[in-house]
Design a protein around this motif. Structure first.
Motif, PDB file in Angstrom:
ATOM      1  N   GLY A   1     -29.610  26.938  -4.949  1.00 16.31           N
ATOM      2  CA  GLY A   1     -29.824  25.553  -5.332  1.00 16.31           C
ATOM      3  C   GLY A   1     -28.855  24.598  -4.691  1.00 16.31           C
ATOM      4  N   ASP A   2     -29.001  23.327  -5.046  1.00 14.87           N
ATOM      5  CA  ASP A   2     -28.111  22.272  -4.573  1.00 14.87           C
ATOM      6  C   ASP A   2     -26.967  22.158  -5.576  1.00 14.87           C
ATOM      7  N   PHE A   3     -25.805  22.694  -5.225  1.00 21.82           N
ATOM      8  CA  PHE A   3     -24.699  22.810  -6.182  1.00 21.82           C
ATOM      9  C   PHE A   3     -23.940  21.499  -6.381  1.00 21.82           C
ATOM     10  N   SER A   4     -24.365  20.431  -5.709  1.00 23.69           N
ATOM     11  CA  SER A   4     -23.782  19.133  -6.052  1.00 23.69           C
ATOM     12  C   SER A   4     -24.202  18.727  -7.463  1.00 23.69           C
ATOM     13  N   TYR A   5     -25.252  19.379  -7.991  1.00 26.60           N
ATOM     14  CA  TYR A   5     -25.701  19.126  -9.361  1.00 26.60           C
ATOM     15  C   TYR A   5     -25.005  20.045 -10.369  1.00 26.60           C
ATOM     16  N   SER A   6     -24.040  20.823  -9.890  1.00 26.81           N
ATOM     17  CA  SER A   6     -23.132  21.585 -10.761  1.00 26.81           C
ATOM     18  C   SER A   6     -21.828  20.798 -10.807  1.00 26.81           C
ATOM     19  N   HIS A   7     -21.456  20.296 -11.985  1.00 32.46           N
ATOM     20  CA  HIS A   7     -20.360  19.324 -12.077  1.00 32.46           C
ATOM     21  C   HIS A   7     -19.345  19.749 -13.136  1.00 32.46           C
ATOM     22  N   PHE A   8     -18.092  19.945 -12.706  1.00 26.93           N
ATOM     23  CA  PHE A   8     -16.986  20.250 -13.609  1.00 26.93           C
ATOM     24  C   PHE A   8     -16.164  18.979 -13.809  1.00 26.93           C
ATOM     25  N   ASN A   9     -15.844  18.668 -15.059  1.00 22.40           N
ATOM     26  CA  ASN A   9     -15.007  17.495 -15.342  1.00 22.40           C
ATOM     27  C   ASN A   9     -13.905  17.863 -16.326  1.00 22.40           C
ATOM     28  N   TYR A  10     -12.679  17.395 -16.028  1.00 19.56           N
ATOM     29  CA  TYR A  10     -11.526  17.640 -16.889  1.00 19.56           C
ATOM     30  C   TYR A  10     -11.102  16.346 -17.570  1.00 19.56           C
ATOM     31  N   ASP A  11     -10.736  16.471 -18.843  1.00 18.92           N
ATOM     32  CA  ASP A  11     -10.143  15.346 -19.563  1.00 18.92           C
ATOM     33  C   ASP A  11      -8.640  15.552 -19.545  1.00 18.92           C
ATOM     34  N   ILE A  12      -7.990  15.131 -18.452  1.00 21.22           N
ATOM     35  CA  ILE A  12      -6.560  15.423 -18.292  1.00 21.22           C
ATOM     36  C   ILE A  12      -5.684  14.463 -19.068  1.00 21.22           C
ATOM     37  N   GLY A  13      -6.274  13.422 -19.664  1.00 23.41           N
ATOM     38  CA  GLY A  13      -5.477  12.483 -20.427  1.00 23.41           C
ATOM     39  C   GLY A  13      -4.986  13.044 -21.744  1.00 23.41           C
ATOM     40  N   THR A  14      -5.580  14.165 -22.177  1.00 28.50           N
ATOM     41  CA  THR A  14      -5.182  14.747 -23.462  1.00 28.50           C
ATOM     42  C   THR A  14      -4.772  16.210 -23.314  1.00 28.50           C
ATOM     43  N   THR A  15      -4.216  16.550 -22.172  1.00 30.27           N
ATOM     44  CA  THR A  15      -3.785  17.919 -21.927  1.00 30.27           C
ATOM     45  C   THR A  15      -2.431  18.159 -22.597  1.00 30.27           C
ATOM     46  N   LEU A  16      -2.360  19.172 -23.449  1.00 27.09           N
ATOM     47  CA  LEU A  16      -1.146  19.445 -24.197  1.00 27.09           C
ATOM     48  C   LEU A  16      -0.390  20.632 -23.620  1.00 27.09           C
ATOM     49  N   TYR A  17       0.910  20.689 -23.899  1.00 28.85           N
ATOM     50  CA  TYR A  17       1.692  21.854 -23.505  1.00 28.85           C
ATOM     51  C   TYR A  17       2.497  22.327 -24.703  1.00 28.85           C
ATOM     52  N   GLU A  18       2.829  23.596 -24.700  1.00 30.03           N
ATOM     53  CA  GLU A  18       3.634  24.194 -25.759  1.00 30.03           C
ATOM     54  C   GLU A  18       4.194  25.514 -25.236  1.00 30.03           C
ATOM     55  N   ARG A  19       4.951  26.196 -26.069  1.00 27.38           N
ATOM     56  CA  ARG A  19       5.495  27.488 -25.675  1.00 27.38           C
ATOM     57  C   ARG A  19       5.076  28.543 -26.684  1.00 27.38           C
ATOM     58  N   ASP A  20       5.078  29.784 -26.233  1.00 24.73           N
ATOM     59  CA  ASP A  20       4.749  30.909 -27.093  1.00 24.73           C
ATOM     60  C   ASP A  20       5.534  32.104 -26.583  1.00 24.73           C
ATOM     61  N   LYS A  21       5.547  33.179 -27.335  1.00 22.69           N
ATOM     62  CA  LYS A  21       6.261  34.374 -26.904  1.00 22.69           C
ATOM     63  C   LYS A  21       5.394  35.595 -27.123  1.00 22.69           C
ATOM     64  N   ASP A  22       5.294  36.414 -26.089  1.00 18.58           N
ATOM     65  CA  ASP A  22       4.572  37.678 -26.184  1.00 18.58           C
ATOM     66  C   ASP A  22       5.493  38.691 -26.852  1.00 18.58           C
ATOM     67  N   VAL A  23       5.209  38.992 -28.115  1.00 16.73           N
ATOM     68  CA  VAL A  23       6.118  39.871 -28.864  1.00 16.73           C
ATOM     69  C   VAL A  23       6.120  41.298 -28.309  1.00 16.73           C
ATOM     70  N   LYS A  24       5.068  41.652 -27.585  1.00 17.60           N
ATOM     71  CA  LYS A  24       5.002  43.008 -27.026  1.00 17.60           C
ATOM     72  C   LYS A  24       5.936  43.170 -25.828  1.00 17.60           C
ATOM     73  N   THR A  25       6.004  42.146 -24.997  1.00 13.72           N
ATOM     74  CA  THR A  25       6.814  42.233 -23.770  1.00 13.72           C
ATOM     75  C   THR A  25       8.095  41.424 -23.854  1.00 13.72           C
ATOM     76  N   GLY A  26       8.135  40.470 -24.779  1.00 14.87           N
ATOM     77  CA  GLY A  26       9.313  39.611 -24.877  1.00 14.87           C
ATOM     78  C   GLY A  26       9.315  38.489 -23.863  1.00 14.87           C
ATOM     79  N   VAL A  27       8.238  38.373 -23.083  1.00 15.71           N
ATOM     80  CA  VAL A  27       8.164  37.332 -22.050  1.00 15.71           C
ATOM     81  C   VAL A  27       7.734  36.018 -22.694  1.00 15.71           C
ATOM     82  N   GLU A  28       8.431  34.948 -22.356  1.00 15.77           N
ATOM     83  CA  GLU A  28       8.073  33.626 -22.854  1.00 15.77           C
ATOM     84  C   GLU A  28       6.819  33.129 -22.126  1.00 15.77           C
ATOM     85  N   GLN A  29       6.005  32.343 -22.834  1.00 14.97           N
ATOM     86  CA  GLN A  29       4.780  31.818 -22.259  1.00 14.97           C
ATOM     87  C   GLN A  29       4.819  30.289 -22.251  1.00 14.97           C
ATOM     88  N   PHE A  30       4.566  29.709 -21.078  1.00 10.81           N
ATOM     89  CA  PHE A  30       4.356  28.262 -20.991  1.00 10.81           C
ATOM     90  C   PHE A  30       2.856  28.063 -21.121  1.00 10.81           C
TER      91      PHE A  30
END
Length: 379
Positions: free
Chosen positions: A325-354
């Motif tokens: 097909g014509d993939f110009s009709y496949s459209h991805f859009n991001y709402d980057i104005g409300t993108t959040l960040y936080e931290r977490d920790k993988d208790v199995k490996t001890g590696v911090e997650q951004f």
């Protein structure tokens, strides 16, 4: 303890004395009437003054370096002259502050070109834009689909209209527009991407830290895009994003074999879409087609896929059934104005997650612009 100004004065005084003695020694050395005792005395004086000069210079240089470092620290990002380096340092400080549960300063946001953030928990647009571009893990649709980052996006399904309502030649498109409307409204579908950050990386250079985190986030975003677009059993609320979803109901075209099915699917498209059509399929399926068509003829193996199928071919292992097909009709859009960040920790490996929480949507603007190729089912 002496001040830096006093050390500079002492350094200048001793330096002048040393220079004077060196001059006298040079004169004595070429004076035949000068005694060895006078020359040796000047040499001893020179050595003493040189030792004093070196001690004072070491103290001076150390104190000056400390004061420069303190000055740069007090000025923060303002002390960084190179704009690119300033962005890298700002990103690194943002990541480090998040991982340490510290607030992100307004200065960091400003360095990232986001003055209106006000110190909230929103990801600066500079960072968000970087995250949704150039991933390591690839979503092959990025080569052919449309990508935007616009909040509350609404766009027409067809980019032009005529005063005559019958201008749409493709009856399927006309029927679809009548049923679903002529405007696409993009929603906000939440997802999280995790970037594991070890202590070594966190304490490393700003460049390595930013590169590591951004590569991980970019790859996670691309993997999510690919997953929802080719999902055979999409999650609730994500059905409209998949080419294979029964909710979209993209027309399936069958053939006795995959080669025949793809050729029929291309022919079944209206010419408005066929002109810019692309075939997205698995490389394994393409290899099987070549093996069948070649039948011992080695020349086909060196031919370009476009020569074989008549249209551009993009390979993705996620495309269980070829999509044409014509993939110009496949459209991805991001709402980057409300993108959040936080931290977490993988208790199995001890590696911090951004962690980045983002919202995006994939809309297939016109289902009639696509076909799915399948082999005829045997009874």
């Amino acid at each position: 303890m002496k001040t830096l100004y006093e050390l500079k004065q002492n350094l200048a005084t001793v330096g002048q004395q040393l220079q004077k003695v060196e001059g006298e020694l040079a004169q004595k050395a070429i004076d035949p009437s000068a005694s060895m005792e006078d020359i040796q005395a000047l040499q001893k004086s020179k050595e003493d003054l040189k030792a004093r000069f070196d001690v004072i210079k070491e103290q001076h240089d150390t104190m000056e370096a400390e004061q420069k470092a303190q000055f740069a620290q007090n000025k923060g990002l303002q002390a960084v002259a190179d704009p690119k380096e300033k962005v890298v340092q700002a990103k690194a400080e943002l990541i480090k502050n998040v991982m340490a549960n510290k607030p992100v300063s307004q200065e960091i946001y400003q360095a990232l070109g986001d003055d209106s953030t006000g110190g909230g928990k929103f990801l600066p647009k500079t960072v968000a834009n970087d995250i949704i571009s150039e991933p390591l893990v690839k979503n092959q649709l990025r080569e052919i689909s449309t990508f935007t980052a616009i909040t509350n996006l609404e766009i027409p399904k067809i980019n032009f209209t005529l005063d005559d309502d019958d201008f749409i030649a493709d009856k399927e498109t006309a029927k679809e527009l009548k049923t679903t409307g002529d405007v696409v409204t993009f929603g906000r579908n939440k997802f999280k991407v995790f970037a594991g950050v070890s202590e070594t990386v966190l304490q490393g250079t700003h460049t390595n830290l930013v590169s590591h985190v951004e590569n991980a986030l970019q790859s996670g975003v691309a993997a999510k895009e690919r997953k929802v677009a080719f999902a055979q059993n999409p999650k609730t609320g994500e059905e409209h994003m998949s080419f294979y979803s029964s909710q979209n109901g993209i027309k399936e075209v069958e053939g006795d074999n995959l080669y025949q099915a793809i050729k029929k699917a291309i022919a079944d498209l209206h010419e408005d879409y066929r002109e810019n059509a692309t075939v997205v399929m698995r490389y394994q399926d393409y290899s099987d087609i070549i093996e069948t068509l070649a039948n011992g003829n080695a020349t086909l193996y060196s031919a370009q896929p476009e020569q074989i199928l008549g249209k551009r071919v993009v390979f993705s292992d996620a495309a269980i059934y070829p999509i044409v097909g014509d993939f110009s009709y496949s459209h991805f859009n991001y709402d980057i104005g409300t993108t959040l960040y936080e931290r977490d920790k993988d208790v199995k490996t001890g590696v911090e997650q951004f962690v980045v929480t983002a919202w995006f949507d994939h809309q297939i603007k016109l289902k009639s612009a696509f076909r799915i190729a399948k082999v005829t089912s045997t009874p």
